[in-house]
Scaffold this active site. Sequence first.
Site, mmCIF file in Angstrom:
data_model
loop_
_atom_site.group_PDB
_atom_site.id
_atom_site.type_symbol
_atom_site.label_atom_id
_atom_site.label_comp_id
_atom_site.label_asym_id
_atom_site.label_seq_id
_atom_site.Cartn_x
_atom_site.Cartn_y
_atom_site.Cartn_z
ATOM 1 N N ARG A 69 37.301 56.087 39.941
ATOM 2 C CA ARG A 69 38.329 55.068 40.205
ATOM 3 C C ARG A 69 38.543 54.951 41.711
ATOM 4 O O ARG A 69 38.732 53.871 42.253
ATOM 5 C CB ARG A 69 39.647 55.411 39.493
ATOM 6 N N TYR A 122 44.765 27.388 42.129
ATOM 7 C CA TYR A 122 44.164 27.795 40.858
ATOM 8 C C TYR A 122 45.302 28.182 39.896
ATOM 9 O O TYR A 122 46.235 28.909 40.274
ATOM 10 C CB TYR A 122 43.207 28.973 41.094
ATOM 11 N N ASP A 194 41.933 32.279 49.861
ATOM 12 C CA ASP A 194 41.078 32.421 48.688
ATOM 13 C C ASP A 194 39.795 31.657 49.011
ATOM 14 O O ASP A 194 39.770 30.425 49.020
ATOM 15 C CB ASP A 194 41.785 31.855 47.456
ATOM 16 N N LYS A 219 32.352 33.855 40.671
ATOM 17 C CA LYS A 219 31.875 32.516 40.963
ATOM 18 C C LYS A 219 30.600 32.578 41.834
ATOM 19 O O LYS A 219 29.618 33.128 41.415
ATOM 20 C CB LYS A 219 33.001 31.703 41.588
HETATM 21 C C1 LIG Z 1 39.890 29.748 43.277
HETATM 22 C C2 LIG Z 1 40.031 30.848 42.270
HETATM 23 N N1 LIG Z 1 40.660 31.974 42.618
HETATM 24 C C3 LIG Z 1 40.800 33.005 41.744
HETATM 25 C C4 LIG Z 1 40.333 32.924 40.452
HETATM 26 C C5 LIG Z 1 40.528 34.068 39.496
HETATM 27 O O1 LIG Z 1 39.344 34.805 39.348
HETATM 28 P P1 LIG Z 1 38.896 35.593 38.025
HETATM 29 O O2 LIG Z 1 38.702 34.595 36.937
HETATM 30 O O3 LIG Z 1 37.646 36.298 38.437
HETATM 31 O O4 LIG Z 1 40.002 36.559 37.686
HETATM 32 C C6 LIG Z 1 39.651 31.771 40.045
HETATM 33 C C7 LIG Z 1 39.114 31.651 38.676
HETATM 34 O O5 LIG Z 1 38.666 30.606 38.260
HETATM 35 C C8 LIG Z 1 39.497 30.705 40.985
HETATM 36 O O6 LIG Z 1 38.887 29.551 40.648
#
Ligand SMILES: Cc1ncc(COP(=O)(O)O)c(C=O)c1O
Length: 400
Positions: A69, A122, A194, A219
Amino acid sequence: MTNGNRGDDAAETSSQRSVTAGHGFATLAIHAGQEPDPVTGAVVPPIYQTSTYHQDAVGEPRSGYEYSRTRNPTRSALEECLASLEGGVSGLAFASGMAAEDVLLRTVCRPGDHVVIPDDAYGGTYRLLRKVLTPWELSWTAARVSDVDSVRSAMTDRTRVIWVETPTNPLLGIADIAALAALAEDAGALLVVDNTFASPYLQRPLSLGASAVVHSTTKYLGGHSDVVGGAVITAKPELGERLAFHQNAIGAIAGPFDAWLTLRGVKTLGVRMDRHCDNAERVAEYLTSHPAVSAVFYPGLSEHPGHDVAGKQMRRYGGMVSFRLAGGEEAAVRTCNQARLFTLGESLGGVESLIEHPGRMTHASVAGSPLEVPADLVRLSVGIEDADDLLADLDQALHA
Ligand SMILES: Cc1ncc(COP(=O)(O)O)c(C=O)c1O
C-alpha cells in the site's frame, strides 16, 4: 531501484537514471522510471504482484519497500514516469481518477475551505464535492473557467483551490492556465488542473504555474480502455510529501497490474495523441459544414472562443469533439444510437472511437444543477481508426 514518488527521493535518484528531464517527451514516456530490472535485466518493469517484502533486518526494508500500500516497484515505475512527463517532482498513482481527486482535495483542504470548480466540470467531480465533501463542510462555487473575472468573482477569503479542467468536459471550454495560476497565487490558493483531456503530451500545466495536476489515467494515458486509474503530480516537494502520506493513509492505490497496464499505454502516448488530433481535426471540420449540426465545440477551430489561449498552452487541440444537433435532444439520442463504428459508451481517450449523450450518460448527475449540459449535445472521443471510416459512420448516423 528508482522510486521517484517522494520529493527528496526524486533528487537522490535522478543522478542514477539514464534519462533526464532534458530528454524529449517520447524518450521519457518509454524510459523514465523504467530502467532495466536490476536482477534480470528485463526491459519492461515486472508486475511485482506482492503485498509485502522480505526485510534484511528489523527496521531495514530493502530499497525502502516494506508493504505494497505504501510502495510497490511497479507502481513506483509508473509514478516516476508520470512525474517526469508532467515536469513534476512527485507523481502518485491511484485506483481511479476519482480516488486521486479525493486524496488531493482532502490533503489540501480543511473543513470551512472553499473550492472554485468549472461550470461544466466532469459530473463525478461535481458529485464528489456536492455529495461527499459538502457534508465534510467544504463549500464550492461553479464558475466559467474560460473567464478569469468569473473565477475571481467566485472566490471567497476561504478559497483554497481553483479547480480547472481545460479543455472542459463536455463543452471543451479553454481556461488560461497561466492567468489562473497567477490569480491563485495572489490569493494564497492552489491551482489544480485536471489534465485528463489534454494529457501531458499536449499540455503541461505545472510549467505554467499550476500547483498540481490530476488525471484520470483511465483515459489517454492508459489509452486502451482496459484499465481504470488516476494520478496526482506536483512540482512542490512538500505538497508531494503530504500527498504521499494521504495516499498511504487512505489507501486507494493503483494495483501492480493496473500500474503496469497504464505504463504500457503511456509508452505510445505521443504517437496516439498525434493521431487522435489528426482525426479530431477532420471530424470537427466535417461537422462544421453539416446541416444537421447547429454548433461544434473543438478548440482547434479558429472560431472557438478559446482557440488563441489553447494555441498558446497546448501543442495541439486534442481528440475530443462535441456538437449540438439542430433537431434537439431526440436527434442527439438518435445519432448516438445509430452510430456503428463509434461505440456508444462512456469514457474517452482509448484507441477506439466512442460516442455518447452527456445529458443522459456521463453528466446525468449534474441534471438540474448549474452544471447541466445541453440536451441536444453529443460528445465524441475520436479514436485512431482511419479517418475516412469515422466520417462515413458519422455521415450515416446523422442521416438516419
Ligand atoms: C475529466 C475527468 N476527470 C476525472 C474523471 C474521473 O476518472 P475515473 O473515472 O478514472 O475515476 C473523469 C472520468 O470520466 C474525467 O472525464
